[in-house]
Write a protein that holds these residues in place. Structure first.
Motif, PDB file in Angstrom:
ATOM      1  N   THR A   1      48.916  39.576  51.574  1.00  0.00           N
ATOM      2  CA  THR A   1      47.856  40.190  50.796  1.00  0.00           C
ATOM      3  C   THR A   1      46.657  40.464  51.707  1.00  0.00           C
ATOM      4  O   THR A   1      46.400  39.709  52.642  1.00  0.00           O
ATOM      5  CB  THR A   1      47.435  39.285  49.628  1.00  0.00           C
ATOM      6  OG1 THR A   1      46.284  39.846  48.994  1.00  0.00           O
ATOM      7  CG2 THR A   1      47.074  37.894  50.111  1.00  0.00           C
TER       8      THR A   1
ATOM      9  N   SER B   1      42.675  38.174  51.631  1.00  0.00           N
ATOM     10  CA  SER B   1      42.078  37.116  52.443  1.00  0.00           C
ATOM     11  C   SER B   1      41.655  37.604  53.812  1.00  0.00           C
ATOM     12  O   SER B   1      41.288  36.812  54.649  1.00  0.00           O
ATOM     13  CB  SER B   1      43.048  35.943  52.584  1.00  0.00           C
ATOM     14  OG  SER B   1      44.356  36.401  52.552  1.00  0.00           O
ATOM     15  N   CYS B   2      41.687  38.919  53.998  1.00  0.00           N
ATOM     16  CA  CYS B   2      41.223  39.422  55.295  1.00  0.00           C
ATOM     17  C   CYS B   2      39.734  39.219  55.417  1.00  0.00           C
ATOM     18  O   CYS B   2      38.999  39.537  54.494  1.00  0.00           O
ATOM     19  CB  CYS B   2      41.522  40.916  55.419  1.00  0.00           C
ATOM     20  SG  CYS B   2      43.238  41.237  55.750  1.00  0.00           S
TER      21      CYS B   2
ATOM     22  N   TYR C   1      46.528  37.073  42.508  1.00  0.00           N
ATOM     23  CA  TYR C   1      46.433  35.979  43.467  1.00  0.00           C
ATOM     24  C   TYR C   1      45.303  35.048  43.082  1.00  0.00           C
ATOM     25  O   TYR C   1      44.291  35.472  42.526  1.00  0.00           O
ATOM     26  CB  TYR C   1      46.152  36.538  44.880  1.00  0.00           C
ATOM     27  CG  TYR C   1      47.330  37.226  45.506  1.00  0.00           C
ATOM     28  CD1 TYR C   1      47.633  38.544  45.199  1.00  0.00           C
ATOM     29  CD2 TYR C   1      48.150  36.552  46.410  1.00  0.00           C
ATOM     30  CE1 TYR C   1      48.721  39.181  45.784  1.00  0.00           C
ATOM     31  CE2 TYR C   1      49.230  37.184  46.999  1.00  0.00           C
ATOM     32  CZ  TYR C   1      49.510  38.496  46.682  1.00  0.00           C
ATOM     33  OH  TYR C   1      50.574  39.123  47.255  1.00  0.00           O
TER      34      TYR C   1
ATOM     35  N   GLU D   1      42.730  32.007  44.750  1.00  0.00           N
ATOM     36  CA  GLU D   1      42.285  31.552  46.054  1.00  0.00           C
ATOM     37  C   GLU D   1      42.644  30.096  46.265  1.00  0.00           C
ATOM     38  O   GLU D   1      42.513  29.271  45.361  1.00  0.00           O
ATOM     39  CB  GLU D   1      40.773  31.729  46.172  1.00  0.00           C
ATOM     40  CG  GLU D   1      40.246  31.449  47.546  1.00  0.00           C
ATOM     41  CD  GLU D   1      38.733  31.482  47.590  1.00  0.00           C
ATOM     42  OE1 GLU D   1      38.121  31.367  46.523  1.00  0.00           O
ATOM     43  OE2 GLU D   1      38.183  31.608  48.696  1.00  0.00           O
ATOM     44  N   ASN D   2      43.062  29.813  47.479  1.00  0.00           N
ATOM     45  CA  ASN D   2      43.443  28.456  47.819  1.00  0.00           C
ATOM     46  C   ASN D   2      42.236  27.659  48.266  1.00  0.00           C
ATOM     47  O   ASN D   2      41.751  27.833  49.353  1.00  0.00           O
ATOM     48  CB  ASN D   2      44.432  28.543  48.997  1.00  0.00           C
ATOM     49  CG  ASN D   2      45.613  27.677  48.749  1.00  0.00           C
ATOM     50  OD1 ASN D   2      45.674  26.966  47.764  1.00  0.00           O
ATOM     51  ND2 ASN D   2      46.558  27.746  49.657  1.00  0.00           N
ATOM     52  N   ARG D   3      41.748  26.803  47.434  1.00  0.00           N
ATOM     53  CA  ARG D   3      40.642  25.944  47.830  1.00  0.00           C
ATOM     54  C   ARG D   3      41.000  24.536  47.400  1.00  0.00           C
ATOM     55  O   ARG D   3      41.700  24.347  46.427  1.00  0.00           O
ATOM     56  CB  ARG D   3      39.357  26.355  47.120  1.00  0.00           C
ATOM     57  CG  ARG D   3      38.413  27.155  47.972  1.00  0.00           C
ATOM     58  CD  ARG D   3      37.064  27.167  47.358  1.00  0.00           C
ATOM     59  NE  ARG D   3      36.555  28.531  47.240  1.00  0.00           N
ATOM     60  CZ  ARG D   3      35.267  28.854  47.151  1.00  0.00           C
ATOM     61  NH1 ARG D   3      34.368  27.899  47.145  1.00  0.00           N
ATOM     62  NH2 ARG D   3      34.887  30.083  47.045  1.00  0.00           N
TER      63      ARG D   3
ATOM     64  N   GLN E   1      29.955  35.681  50.489  1.00  0.00           N
ATOM     65  CA  GLN E   1      30.686  36.941  50.617  1.00  0.00           C
ATOM     66  C   GLN E   1      29.868  37.999  51.328  1.00  0.00           C
ATOM     67  O   GLN E   1      30.359  39.083  51.607  1.00  0.00           O
ATOM     68  CB  GLN E   1      31.067  37.464  49.216  1.00  0.00           C
ATOM     69  CG  GLN E   1      32.035  36.571  48.473  1.00  0.00           C
ATOM     70  CD  GLN E   1      33.375  36.555  49.166  1.00  0.00           C
ATOM     71  OE1 GLN E   1      33.923  37.594  49.493  1.00  0.00           O
ATOM     72  NE2 GLN E   1      33.897  35.373  49.408  1.00  0.00           N
TER      73      GLN E   1
END
Lengths: 117, 376
Positions: A51, A54-55, A77, A79-81, B84
């Motif tokens: 994907t 996450s860039c 998706y 987010e992996n936190r 961000q």
């Protein structure tokens, strides 16, 4: 969603090319037995890892992302936190006409005392 | 006495507006007088271009857009925008299934001022749970004080569709005095957020289109000092009657924030004792205060602008954002096309007009000024 409805209604029927009826045998399968529940779910297809969400945007917020591969479009998706976390980021990439849009939404996590979100 | 955003809506270009007392140029060149016919022709061609192209052209090939749920606590929203590297985000209300507004730097400035205001109900602990939706309700009471026309309802989302013309998008941005308008597609059952449009994007389209035929826009060759555009320090260019807002680096942050709120300007140049340009403080710099929760430890009138600017620089370094030039400048003799090319750079919303060599501030031209002039 709307596409499939459209195809059912608008596809013209050509003689010799009618959609065949599903064989009756496909409707009398036994409902999945409980031993299936003990197995692990199927592994996520590897291509879904590519994907672009996450860039890192090292050009600042205005820098465009690379084009997402078509296989990751329209997949949601998360987010992996590490837990505990109070905010979760959900993202997906989709196509609008001939351009790609990658949307990320930040939502608060409902705290109910359980670890699942 | 309050500095106002310059309104260059005066269509008549009279000769007396171009008189400059002292000779500003090294080589005593006559400033070419701007022809009314040139202006009309250029405006017509730009208007035609904008009317025949749609907001779809503003979308990048693969763009990222960040939205926030309206039930997020304000403090978390602040941190997310900071991490961000963005300054503005549309707000999604899951309960009603649509976008309901925008969170912008002005919201944070107002919140910080409320925190510092001892008479207010908002404390720092409450920021943890104070949802964006609750803040927007309360803001309605606050902004009544600043808003001249009470008809602007902050809860009502100002958006545009991907098939709207660029002209409609630009007019929406100008008339509602907002910097960003979300492009939302309502084709399906769920509104889809596509892009955040700003005047920068529209200007980029204009520059790209007319790049190869500069002769079709004769006004582009005019030096900006001969065009009724921007806000100028009174002695130098034509004054629109309003005092020009500048601050010293040791002024307090709360002074800067007051100017940003009340004067309806989006940036204040920071100058030294000789009025030479040092830096610029914009509304969007407020998110840098989220670094190490600086907003909690400081009182706004104890923090100087210089310290606040340092935080912004550190923020750019931490997150590896493109640390481009913060202050974009131009000379008063620069032609309009040079000014337009610079304003089309993403992230640049205004140019400070300085004197060559000494960098003394002479004026400011913003995207809004430019578009008000181009669209008549």
């Amino acid at each position: 969603m709307s596409n499939s409805r459209g195809q059912d209604q608008e596809t013209p029927v050509v003689a010799g090319f009618e959609v065949p009826r599903s064989p009756d045998a496909s409707y009398n399968n036994v409902y999945t037995a409980s031993e299936d529940d003990g197995r692990d779910p199927p592994v996520v297809p590897q291509h879904l890892q590519h994907t672009v969400l996450s860039c890192p945007t090292n050009g600042g917020p205005c820098a465009p992302l690379p084009d997402p591969q078509h296989v990751v479009l329209n997949h949601l998706y998360i987010e992996n936190r590490e837990a505990p976390r109070s905010v979760v980021a959900l993202g997906f990439s989709h196509r609008f006409r001939s351009k790609y849009v990658n949307v990320v939404l930040y939502k608060p996590v409902q705290r109910r005392g359980s670890s699942s979100t | 006495m309050v500095p106002r955003f310059p309104a260059s809506g005066t269509p008549g270009i009279s000769g007396d507006s171009m008189e400059i007392d002292s000779d500003p140029f090294h080589h005593s060149e006559v400033v070419p007088k701007m022809l009314e016919a040139d202006v009309e022709l250029s405006r017509h061609r730009i208007s035609l271009f904008l009317s025949t192209h749609t907001a779809y052209e503003l979308l990048p090939e693969s763009g990222k857009v960040v939205a926030l749920d309206v039930t997020l606590p304000v403090k978390q929203a602040f941190h997310i925008l900071y991490e961000q590297g963005i300054s503005v985000a549309p707000l999604w209300d899951h309960g009603i299934g649509r976008f309901v507004g925008i969170l912008s730097p002005l919201d944070f400035i107002l919140i910080l001022r409320e925190l510092g205001n001892h008479g207010s109900n908002l404390t720092e602990e409450e920021l943890e749970t104070h949802a964006i939706s609750a803040w927007k309700e309360g803001k309605l009471q606050l902004t009544r004080k600043f808003d001249g026309n009470g008809s602007l309802n902050p809860r009502h989302l100002i958006d545009a569709g991907p098939h709207d013309s660029l002209k409609d998008v630009a007019l929406k941005l100008l008339q509602n005095k907002v910097a960003t308008v979300p492009i939302i597609s309502r084709d399906g059952s769920i509104p889809q957020l596509l892009h955040l449009a700003s005047l920068t994007g529209v200007l980029k389209c204009i520059c790209r289109h007319f790049k190869h035929s500069p002769a079709s826009l004769p006004i582009l060759q005019q030096p900006i000092c001969s065009i009724p555009l921007g806000t100028w320090v009174p002695k130098i260019g034509e004054s629109n009657g309003q005092p020009f807002a500048m601050l010293r680096a040791n002024a307090s942050l709360s002074d800067a924030l007051s100017l940003l709120v009340q004067a309806e300007v989006s940036a204040v140049p920071i100058v030294d004792d000789n009025d030479s340009l040092l830096d610029i403080y914009c509304r969007s710099d407020i998110t840098a205060l989220a670094k190490d929760r600086a907003y909690a430890q400081i009182h706004l009138n104890e923090l100087s602008i210089h310290q606040a600017l340092q935080l912004t620089q550190e923020a750019s370094a931490t997150y590896g954002f493109f640390n481009g030039q913060r202050c974009h400048m131009c000379l008063r003799s620069d032609p309009l096309h040079k000014v337009m090319d610079r304003l089309a750079i993403p992230g640049v919303r205004r140019l400070v007009i300085v004197e060559a060599g000494s960098k003394r501030v002479e004026g400011i031209i913003s995207l809004t000024d430019l578009f008000r002039f181009l669209l008549g």
